[in-house]
Design an enzyme around this catalytic site. Sequence first.
Site, PDB file in Angstrom:
ATOM      1  N   LYS A  16       0.861  -1.185   0.000  1.00 23.96           N
ATOM      2  CA  LYS A  16       0.000   0.000   0.000  1.00 23.96           C
ATOM      3  C   LYS A  16       0.896   1.233   0.000  1.00 23.96           C
ATOM      4  O   LYS A  16       2.021   1.200   0.475  1.00 23.96           O
ATOM      5  CB  LYS A  16      -0.914   0.011   1.232  1.00 23.96           C
ATOM      6  N   HIS A  17       0.362   2.326  -0.512  1.00 27.75           N
ATOM      7  CA  HIS A  17       1.140   3.558  -0.559  1.00 27.75           C
ATOM      8  C   HIS A  17       1.263   4.166   0.833  1.00 27.75           C
ATOM      9  O   HIS A  17       0.311   4.148   1.607  1.00 27.75           O
ATOM     10  CB  HIS A  17       0.473   4.570  -1.495  1.00 27.75           C
ATOM     11  N   PRO A  18       2.428   4.723   1.171  1.00 26.61           N
ATOM     12  CA  PRO A  18       2.540   5.459   2.436  1.00 26.61           C
ATOM     13  C   PRO A  18       1.605   6.668   2.425  1.00 26.61           C
ATOM     14  O   PRO A  18       1.287   7.223   1.371  1.00 26.61           O
ATOM     15  CB  PRO A  18       4.009   5.895   2.466  1.00 26.61           C
ATOM     16  N   ASP A  20       4.720   1.773  -4.502  1.00 27.19           N
ATOM     17  CA  ASP A  20       5.141   3.032  -5.119  1.00 27.19           C
ATOM     18  C   ASP A  20       6.006   2.831  -6.357  1.00 27.19           C
ATOM     19  O   ASP A  20       6.384   3.803  -7.011  1.00 27.19           O
ATOM     20  CB  ASP A  20       5.929   3.866  -4.102  1.00 27.19           C
TER      21      ASP A  20
END
Length: 645
Positions: free
Chosen positions: A287-289, A298
């Site tokens: 998952k994206h930060p 990313d």
Amino acid sequence: MSEYPCFLFFILIAFSPVSYSQTVSEDGGESRMSEMMWIQQYNRHNGSNKPELKLDTAWLTVNSSLNFDLELYAQNDECWKCPLQWVATFKQRNVTTILVNTTHATSLALKRNLSNDHVEDICPFHKYFVDDADYWIFMNWTTYRNSICHVILANQPQSDLIPLLVTLGVLLFLRGVWGVLKYLFRNRNVQKMLCCFKSAEIADPQPLENTSTFTLQPYDGSVKDHNSMENGSMDNGGVKENGTTEKTAEPENKPKQRLRSLDCFRGFSLAFMIFINYGGGGYWYFKHPAWHGITGADLVFPWFVFIMGTAMALSFRSMLKKQIPRYKLLIKVIRRSVIIFALGIMYNTSFYRIDLTKLRYPGVLQRLALTYLILGIVEVFCARGEDSHQDRRWAPVRDLILFWPEWVVNLAILGLYCGLTYGLPVPDCPTGYTGPGGISEDGKYYNCTGGAAAYIDRHILGLDHIYPWADVKALYQTQFSFEPEGILGTFSTVFTCFLGLQAGRVLMYPGHCSRIKRWIVWAVITGALAALLTQCTQHEGWVPLNKNLWSVSFALATSSLAFAFLTLLYVCVDVFGWWDGTPFIYPGMNSIVIYMCHGLLGGCFPVTWKTEMIHWKLLIRDLWGSGLWIFVAYVLFKKKIFVAI
């Protein structure tokens, strides 16, 4: 301060497992033994009363024998410089269990509210909790006076990496079995032993005719003469079975074929993007930060942008060699950009009946379209059809010198991005601020999320036309959302695409070693610059890694990894032929079709279904969904259906 080692930019460490340790009491083992026995007895009789474990959670139970209530304050380390937030109240002389997050380390503190509105800190501590673990804290007068919280791990939970490792092993095993079967069926001696007819022989598809599109032209599965690979192409003919070179009367008319590693790169990026979009098995590193940092999720978008630039270098060069007028190339660039942008708008409005007053303008395809438009226009005027000046002293760097005007333009575009990001005044915010705003830094810059990037989007696009569900809004409790595919980030995305185009220019040099060395040098240079800008830290560098802003360090770091990955694929697929690129070459040939379909039909069975929030079940579902679209791409390939814009 969360530290990122310098080699982050060459080997992404977001996938590395974290080493966990149990906090053990320093006072007598007998006390700890009695506490463990008490925990076991409690769990036998009252374990069913604990809250149900969810994804990425663990139990934290506080057994308090104090005669006053305790307040628990906590904050996930993902929230940068955020104050502790109230979580729960533990009643006096009671046993209370809560759920704690396990994705990142957590700062916690037990506090006591005194009668004069004063808050007494009892025991602050920092802990990285493990999935499905059972943690206990015993609070009594001794621990209260000493201000120490001993965290006891009462069970031995399995690592959440086990499903990933098992799945990877199964996929590699199946791929190995498939390779062995292909070899057996293509081996003539085995065919005779199995009494197979010649018509049943499994062969790779024959090469298609050369086109000016960005689709792959499949080849016959063999590794060609190394010297025949030029300008990103491999000759299908010209080498006899005995190894001698066969001269042809019209070598310029020989069928050419694109490097498989490029299409494998594109297909892998797309397949990984689909896996991420479908949930990534529920793992946080897929998952994206919320703001600064980098994970596996990313990589997919910048890699897709990078390989688009590589394809542009080969395509423009091919069209110019065919003496296609540059004004026609310009028309093609504009037409393709408009179509991709329109498909992006359709994609944004495909999930529900849209209110046009709240239509989101930006998106993934929209950014790809604008990036292609900007760099495509530059390439129309700067691209060359022939490789010249090979006899000059500066020939080893002619991919830089011959295209210096394009370097000037792209560095100017990157300079425009930096100038606006760090020089545009934003009301009530410090100039050059690129932080998350909200509750970060005690709310000092609450409405400054994203700085100039957010300011430009809000004033040009409007709040109703940007992404409303940004992770930064939930984690940092910001007033406004943030558009991750906004206007300003497009300029730095152009530079990522330009670095990919530079990777394609390297193919003008003959010989494998020459190309590999140049790609490795580019990987080292871009990675070193990214390490310098970030100072090898997540938050404290001059220019932190940030996908939402598409920071300069992010563009350089992801490009460094792209150069390295492209080199690896080139060696394995095109140089030594250890791997033919399947199955990823198939989605690489119909990328726009597969991308649109995975989004439009992503909520339909049998692509996906509702399942328990358990990592291994989510992993199977999401891998199935991405694998299904790879199979669809394979069917399109077998039927010779290729959709290009």
